[in-house]
Enzyme design. Structure first.
Site, PDB file in Angstrom:
ATOM      1  N   GLN A  63       0.810  -1.208   0.000  1.00 37.79           N
ATOM      2  CA  GLN A  63       0.000   0.000   0.000  1.00 37.79           C
ATOM      3  C   GLN A  63       0.850   1.267   0.000  1.00 37.79           C
ATOM      4  OE1 GLN A  63      -1.577  -1.102   4.040  1.00 37.79           O
ATOM      5  NE2 GLN A  63      -1.500   1.107   4.375  1.00 37.79           N
ATOM      6  N   CYS A  69      -5.074   0.195   3.853  1.00 32.96           N
ATOM      7  CA  CYS A  69      -4.958  -1.204   4.272  1.00 32.96           C
ATOM      8  C   CYS A  69      -6.280  -1.954   4.188  1.00 32.96           C
ATOM      9  CB  CYS A  69      -4.391  -1.289   5.681  1.00 32.96           C
ATOM     10  SG  CYS A  69      -5.402  -0.445   6.932  1.00 32.96           S
ATOM     11  N   HIS A 363      -5.452  -0.899  11.803  1.00 36.12           N
ATOM     12  CA  HIS A 363      -4.914  -1.517  10.590  1.00 36.12           C
ATOM     13  C   HIS A 363      -5.727  -2.761  10.265  1.00 36.12           C
ATOM     14  CE1 HIS A 363      -1.892  -2.160   7.555  1.00 36.12           C
ATOM     15  NE2 HIS A 363      -1.452  -3.289   8.071  1.00 36.12           N
ATOM     16  N   ASN A 384       0.203  -9.084   5.394  1.00 40.81           N
ATOM     17  CA  ASN A 384       0.174  -7.633   5.499  1.00 40.81           C
ATOM     18  C   ASN A 384       0.179  -7.025   4.100  1.00 40.81           C
ATOM     19  OD1 ASN A 384       0.218  -5.066   6.626  1.00 40.81           O
ATOM     20  ND2 ASN A 384       1.906  -5.511   8.017  1.00 40.81           N
TER      21      ASN A 384
END
Length: 442
Positions: A63, A69, A363, A384
């Protein structure tokens, strides 16, 4: 109020200097920093990235310098399906396309909330809340669903990344300047009792400017495009003149109404097995209502495990900055020995952290695996969206105890819920204040 006397501070300083342990630690912390001095290698030993349940996902996305996110995580869950279904080696959906429409819709959502609160004073808490951050990159699961359902999705090749999607600070700065300026105009029109038709006309002119700003900053979203790719066997495929909606239906094909948001908020104001929503939280006017079912942590984790065991990854929201190492990608309560380093008790309960502003969801990522030992989870595999240079090629490991303390939300299929849980979710939700921690944007 009691001031600090100089004599008291002098006593504190003398006490500090008398303790050789503290002065030795002082040298280490001043030289190396707080976290580096408190780092505990046992967290890595206890969280080896090997899992009994491990869903195939491909490489991680990035990102970059943006707060996207939540949409990366959602698009990644779609990508996982497509990699397997269409035998793709690597593939990404366009985050820039989704970003464009989210910004566009958030502007309209802001305008409507400004009009709805125009009879309130500028220093009212709701108006101040709106003006503090008219829009931002973050969001919630139901908000991204609203974008997908209205605008579909496109492959990254149809609308690649732009400078301003990869680094969104300037875009947010100037878009928020415009929205605040527009708020002065709209509130003045309401105060002058301008008719609704004229106000709507003015709002549409503002939205035209927003569209122009976004198109210049991010590019123009495609209305039709061709999708071409080679699969893992190098077989060439092309599908012409797709729209974002037909592409979604054909290549993603997920019925988003089949999924629900589950939270764990163990505060006294949110009893378990009840549904909740948050006032003024959303992006698409007329879109999907943000709604959660609050459950205990044992139920929360069982639902996530059930979906993973069926080969489907799980969107989840957490407080990623708590007790986590960015470089090694370990999220564990023993990542840092802070209490021992400073001889201070930093511990709070999960409920206390939520109630006192110490933690909230910051997040969103994707659960792609879990390690089950004697029927119980011990650690979780996390995809992630920070690129491959952190963690294990971009994947993190969360200890089960860390999940208990710092994970707040998952998204799972409705069919995994019991009849009682589904009924509780579908019941009329309790409306939380706009600033409630469960209204936090990932």
């Amino acid at each position: 109020m009691s001031e600090i006397r100089q004599e008291l501070t002098q006593t504190f300083a003398a006490n500090f200097q008398k303790n050789p342990k503290q002065t030795a630690l002082q040298r280490a912390v001043v030289k190396n920093g707080i976290q580096a001095s408190a780092a505990d290698m046992s967290a890595e030993v206890n969280n080896v990235p090997v899992f009994s349940v491990d869903v195939k996902t491909g490489k991680v996305a990035n990102q970059k310098q943006s707060g996207r996110c939540w949409m990366f995580a959602a698009l990644n869950t779609f990508r996982h399906r497509m990699l397997n279904q269409f035998n793709l080696k690597e593939f990404e959906l366009s985050q820039n396309y989704t970003f464009f429409w989210d910004k566009y819709e958030k502007a309209n959502y802001f305008y409507e909330n400004i009009l709805a609160t125009a009879d309130q004073a500028l220093d009212s808490r709701k108006v101040a809340f709106l003006l503090q951050t008219p829009q931002q990159d973050g969001g919630q699961w139901d908000m991204i669903v609203s974008i997908f359902q209205k605008y579909g999705v496109v492959p990254k090749t149809a609308m690649p990344e732009s400078s301003n999607s990869s680094n969104s600070r300037e875009l947010n700065n100037y878009l928020n300047k415009k929205l605040r300026k527009d708020a002065t105009v709209l509130r003045k029109m309401v105060a002058e009792e301008t008719n609704v038709t004229e106000i709507q006309k003015q709002k549409e002119a503002m939205l035209q400017e927003v569209y122009n700003f976004l198109a210049m900053s991010l590019g123009t979203p495609p209305e039709t495009f061709d999708f071409e790719y080679r699969d893992e066997e190098q077989v060439y495929h092309i599908d012409r003149q797709l729209t974002p909606q037909t592409f979604y239906d054909k290549y993603v094909g997920v019925n988003l109404d089949d999924y629900v948001s589950i939270i764990n908020a163990p505060t006294t104001d949110k009893p378990y097995n009840q549904s909740y929503t948050v006032e003024m939280l959303g992006n698409v006017v007329g879109g999907k209502e943000v709604k959660y079912l609050n459950v205990d942590m044992s139920t929360f984790k069982k639902l996530a495990i059930a979906q993973l065991e069926q080969g489907e990854t799980v969107w989840f929201g957490c407080d990623v900055g708590q007790s986590s190492t960015r470089d090694t990608g370990i999220m564990s309560l023993d990542a840092y020995a802070m209490n021992e380093l400073f001889d201070i008790d930093f511990d709070m309960t999960k409920a206390e952290r939520l109630d006192y502003g110490e933690s909230l969801m910051t997040h969103a990522m994707v659960l792609t695996g879990v390690d089950i030992v004697d029927g119980q989870p011990t650690k979780w595999k996390v995809e992630n969206s920070w690129g491959e240079k952190v963690g294990d090629k971009g994947f993190f490991v969360a200890s089960d105890a860390w999940m208990d303390e710092f994970t707040y939300q998952i998204v799972v299929r409705k069919d995994l819920l019991t009849a009682e849980q589904l009924a509780a979710f579908e019941a009329e939700p309790t409306v939380l204040s706009p600033w409630d921690p469960m209204g936090a944007l990932a």
